[in-house]
Each structure stands twice: as C-alpha cells, then as structure tokens.
Design a protein around this motif. Sequence first.
Motif, PDB file in Angstrom:
ATOM      1  N   GLN A 102       0.824  -1.209   0.000  1.00 18.17           N
ATOM      2  CA  GLN A 102       0.000   0.000   0.000  1.00 18.17           C
ATOM      3  C   GLN A 102       0.860   1.263   0.000  1.00 18.17           C
ATOM      4  O   GLN A 102       0.528   2.262  -0.651  1.00 18.17           O
ATOM      5  N   GLY A 103       1.976   1.237   0.736  1.00 18.30           N
ATOM      6  CA  GLY A 103       2.872   2.387   0.745  1.00 18.30           C
ATOM      7  C   GLY A 103       3.494   2.643  -0.614  1.00 18.30           C
ATOM      8  O   GLY A 103       3.621   3.797  -1.050  1.00 18.30           O
ATOM      9  N   ALA A 104       3.888   1.565  -1.303  1.00 18.97           N
ATOM     10  CA  ALA A 104       4.451   1.724  -2.647  1.00 18.97           C
ATOM     11  C   ALA A 104       3.410   2.283  -3.608  1.00 18.97           C
ATOM     12  O   ALA A 104       3.721   3.137  -4.458  1.00 18.97           O
ATOM     13  N   GLY A 105       2.165   1.829  -3.478  1.00 11.80           N
ATOM     14  CA  GLY A 105       1.113   2.371  -4.337  1.00 11.80           C
ATOM     15  C   GLY A 105       0.865   3.847  -4.078  1.00 11.80           C
ATOM     16  O   GLY A 105       0.678   4.630  -5.022  1.00 11.80           O
ATOM     17  N   ALA A 106       0.866   4.248  -2.805  1.00  9.73           N
ATOM     18  CA  ALA A 106       0.669   5.662  -2.477  1.00  9.73           C
ATOM     19  C   ALA A 106       1.826   6.514  -3.001  1.00  9.73           C
ATOM     20  O   ALA A 106       1.618   7.623  -3.517  1.00  9.73           O
ATOM     21  N   LEU A 107       3.058   5.988  -2.890  1.00 12.29           N
ATOM     22  CA  LEU A 107       4.209   6.723  -3.411  1.00 12.29           C
ATOM     23  C   LEU A 107       4.120   6.880  -4.925  1.00 12.29           C
ATOM     24  O   LEU A 107       4.451   7.941  -5.477  1.00 12.29           O
ATOM     25  N   GLY A 108       3.658   5.843  -5.605  1.00 13.00           N
ATOM     26  CA  GLY A 108       3.486   5.939  -7.054  1.00 13.00           C
ATOM     27  C   GLY A 108       2.451   6.975  -7.447  1.00 13.00           C
ATOM     28  O   GLY A 108       2.617   7.681  -8.463  1.00 13.00           O
ATOM     29  N   ARG A 109       1.392   7.092  -6.665  1.00 11.47           N
ATOM     30  CA  ARG A 109       0.370   8.104  -6.977  1.00 11.47           C
ATOM     31  C   ARG A 109       0.867   9.527  -6.708  1.00 11.47           C
ATOM     32  O   ARG A 109       0.273  10.494  -7.210  1.00 11.47           O
ATOM     33  N   ILE A 110       1.919   9.666  -5.913  1.00  9.96           N
ATOM     34  CA  ILE A 110       2.507  10.991  -5.684  1.00  9.96           C
ATOM     35  C   ILE A 110       3.541  11.321  -6.755  1.00  9.96           C
ATOM     36  O   ILE A 110       3.532  12.400  -7.348  1.00  9.96           O
ATOM     37  N   VAL A 111       4.438  10.360  -7.010  1.00 11.76           N
ATOM     38  CA  VAL A 111       5.533  10.611  -7.947  1.00 11.76           C
ATOM     39  C   VAL A 111       5.056  10.530  -9.390  1.00 11.76           C
ATOM     40  O   VAL A 111       5.548  11.278 -10.254  1.00 11.76           O
ATOM     41  N   GLY A 112       4.105   9.658  -9.681  1.00 12.93           N
ATOM     42  CA  GLY A 112       3.650   9.455 -11.054  1.00 12.93           C
ATOM     43  C   GLY A 112       3.174  10.725 -11.747  1.00 12.93           C
ATOM     44  O   GLY A 112       3.648  11.049 -12.861  1.00 12.93           O
ATOM     45  N   PRO A 113       2.243  11.459 -11.169  1.00  9.79           N
ATOM     46  CA  PRO A 113       1.794  12.694 -11.839  1.00  9.79           C
ATOM     47  C   PRO A 113       2.913  13.724 -12.027  1.00  9.79           C
ATOM     48  O   PRO A 113       2.935  14.435 -13.047  1.00  9.79           O
ATOM     49  N   LEU A 114       3.835  13.814 -11.065  1.00  9.29           N
ATOM     50  CA  LEU A 114       4.958  14.754 -11.225  1.00  9.29           C
ATOM     51  C   LEU A 114       5.839  14.363 -12.405  1.00  9.29           C
ATOM     52  O   LEU A 114       6.229  15.208 -13.224  1.00  9.29           O
ATOM     53  N   LEU A 115       6.144  13.075 -12.502  1.00  9.61           N
ATOM     54  CA  LEU A 115       6.955  12.599 -13.622  1.00  9.61           C
ATOM     55  C   LEU A 115       6.218  12.743 -14.943  1.00  9.61           C
ATOM     56  O   LEU A 115       6.818  13.115 -15.969  1.00  9.61           O
ATOM     57  N   ALA A 116       4.914  12.460 -14.927  1.00  7.28           N
ATOM     58  CA  ALA A 116       4.133  12.594 -16.162  1.00  7.28           C
ATOM     59  C   ALA A 116       4.099  14.044 -16.629  1.00  7.28           C
ATOM     60  O   ALA A 116       4.220  14.328 -17.837  1.00  7.28           O
ATOM     61  N   GLY A 117       3.944  14.986 -15.701  1.00  5.27           N
ATOM     62  CA  GLY A 117       3.956  16.394 -16.097  1.00  5.27           C
ATOM     63  C   GLY A 117       5.294  16.821 -16.663  1.00  5.27           C
ATOM     64  O   GLY A 117       5.352  17.583 -17.650  1.00  5.27           O
ATOM     65  N   LEU A 118       6.371  16.328 -16.075  1.00  9.30           N
ATOM     66  CA  LEU A 118       7.701  16.662 -16.586  1.00  9.30           C
ATOM     67  C   LEU A 118       7.904  16.101 -17.989  1.00  9.30           C
ATOM     68  O   LEU A 118       8.418  16.790 -18.883  1.00  9.30           O
ATOM     69  N   LEU A 119       7.483  14.848 -18.220  1.00 11.25           N
ATOM     70  CA  LEU A 119       7.617  14.250 -19.548  1.00 11.25           C
ATOM     71  C   LEU A 119       6.741  14.961 -20.563  1.00 11.25           C
ATOM     72  O   LEU A 119       7.138  15.171 -21.724  1.00 11.25           O
ATOM     73  N   LEU A 120       5.550  15.333 -20.155  1.00 11.32           N
ATOM     74  CA  LEU A 120       4.648  16.044 -21.061  1.00 11.32           C
ATOM     75  C   LEU A 120       5.234  17.389 -21.479  1.00 11.32           C
ATOM     76  O   LEU A 120       5.124  17.802 -22.644  1.00 11.32           O
ATOM     77  N   ASP A 121       5.883  18.061 -20.560  1.00 10.02           N
ATOM     78  CA  ASP A 121       6.438  19.386 -20.849  1.00 10.02           C
ATOM     79  C   ASP A 121       7.731  19.303 -21.655  1.00 10.02           C
ATOM     80  O   ASP A 121       7.965  20.109 -22.561  1.00 10.02           O
ATOM     81  N   ARG A 122       8.582  18.332 -21.323  1.00 11.43           N
ATOM     82  CA  ARG A 122       9.906  18.273 -21.932  1.00 11.43           C
ATOM     83  C   ARG A 122       9.961  17.404 -23.190  1.00 11.43           C
ATOM     84  O   ARG A 122      10.779  17.661 -24.077  1.00 11.43           O
ATOM     85  N   VAL A 123       9.128  16.370 -23.280  1.00 13.68           N
ATOM     86  CA  VAL A 123       9.249  15.409 -24.389  1.00 13.68           C
ATOM     87  C   VAL A 123       8.081  15.523 -25.357  1.00 13.68           C
ATOM     88  O   VAL A 123       8.260  15.758 -26.552  1.00 13.68           O
ATOM     89  N   GLY A 124       6.867  15.312 -24.866  1.00  7.28           N
ATOM     90  CA  GLY A 124       5.718  15.373 -25.769  1.00  7.28           C
ATOM     91  C   GLY A 124       4.481  14.809 -25.109  1.00  7.28           C
ATOM     92  O   GLY A 124       4.525  14.280 -23.985  1.00  7.28           O
ATOM     93  N   VAL A 125       3.366  14.895 -25.834  1.00  6.25           N
ATOM     94  CA  VAL A 125       2.080  14.476 -25.264  1.00  6.25           C
ATOM     95  C   VAL A 125       2.034  12.980 -25.003  1.00  6.25           C
ATOM     96  O   VAL A 125       1.500  12.522 -23.986  1.00  6.25           O
ATOM     97  N   GLY A 126       2.590  12.193 -25.911  1.00  7.41           N
ATOM     98  CA  GLY A 126       2.499  10.739 -25.751  1.00  7.41           C
ATOM     99  C   GLY A 126       3.538  10.140 -24.835  1.00  7.41           C
ATOM    100  O   GLY A 126       3.440   8.952 -24.480  1.00  7.41           O
ATOM    101  N   ALA A 127       4.525  10.924 -24.397  1.00  9.54           N
ATOM    102  CA  ALA A 127       5.629  10.374 -23.595  1.00  9.54           C
ATOM    103  C   ALA A 127       5.169   9.787 -22.262  1.00  9.54           C
ATOM    104  O   ALA A 127       5.632   8.691 -21.882  1.00  9.54           O
ATOM    105  N   PRO A 128       4.297  10.441 -21.501  1.00 16.00           N
ATOM    106  CA  PRO A 128       3.889   9.837 -20.220  1.00 16.00           C
ATOM    107  C   PRO A 128       3.227   8.474 -20.390  1.00 16.00           C
ATOM    108  O   PRO A 128       3.469   7.556 -19.590  1.00 16.00           O
TER     109      PRO A 128
END
Length: 199
Positions: A86-112
């Motif tokens: 459960q802790g790993a899942g909660a950490l993924g829900r925190i880090v995932g959107p941050l990483l997805a936003g970074l990929l969307l901004d730096r790489v492209g729409v389909g990267a996340p």
Amino acid sequence: MLMVLIQTRVVGPVNALLGSRSALRVALVAVAAGMGVLAAGGGWAGLAVALVLLVVGQGVFGPTLSHATVETVGDAGRGAALGLQQGAGALGRIVGPLLAGLLLDRVGVGAPYLVAAGLALVALAVVPSGSEPSAPGAPRQNPENLHGDAVVRDPQQWNPPVGPPVDRALSDRTYSAKASAETFRDSQNQTCGSGRRPR
C-alpha cells in the motif's frame, strides 16, 4: 460503473481460473496496451478502447495484487507485506503525476503514456513464474470465496467441537446429587437388613 463490475464479478472467477500470478500478467498486459493506445492517439474511438483496457487492467490488478501478496508471505509477515504494498502504491500516486507532467512538458504528449506502458511491461517481467503459491494453513480459495463466501481450511487446523457445550458446574452438582441419593439408599438397605425400623 465498469470498475465496480470488474472488481465484484470478474476478479474472483479470473483468479480461480488462471491463478493470481497469471491474472496479474493479464492485468498488466491490458494496462500496457491501454497506455499504448493513449500514446498513439486515435480520436474518440482510441480513447474509448484505451479506457476499457485500463479499467479492466487496473480493476483486476489491484485486488489480485493484494491476494497474491497474502498468498506468498506467511502469517507473521502479511501485515508488513500489505503495508509495504500500500505504501508503494501511495508513493506511485505521488511521484507518477509529477513525472508525467515533466515528460509532457519536456518530451511530448504521448511520452507519459509510453513510459507508463514500459513500466507495466517491466512489472510483467518481474512477476514470479512457476506454480501458484500455497502457504501452509492458508485458506484454499474457490471461485466464490473471493466474494465473501465460506472458506475451506486445512482440516488439521480446524477441529470443531463435537456435541453441545458442557456446563462443568451443572455436571458437578448432578454428580453430587446422584452420590447423595445412592448413599441414602445404601443406608436404608443396611437398616432394613438389620431388622431395625428407621426412625
């Protein structure tokens, strides 16, 4: 609505038919495929297909992962294993959107979506192979057991009481009353045998 249907009507039969590890593989393939469709686009039709794949994959994955975790570890380690999961899942829900936003901004729409599909394939690769786990003394799941019905347990660990419960105090009183009655009857017999009339 589809997620509720998957988790209440599909997860149990799928786990019973395939086993928890194979069900995890099917769920991860569905998630990877849905993320790949989102990365490729395809308009409204592609979005509908991707959402169906993601709902099916995530709906099967969540309960099955908890079930597989409980099956794999022993009784003493189940709490720690579920907490770690459960802790790993909660950490993924925190880090995932941050990483997805970074990929969307730096790489492209389909990267996340491509990265998410790749992570699902990595998880698919690390699912243990071989036979399904069978923890000693653990409940043996039938298809309906995942829906809350009766669970078959190891007969060596389940010894139901035979007969109704016995009241020890009532049993002692009954024994004392019987003993007193027998003592009185013996004394009467001895008195009558000696020729004396009882007072």
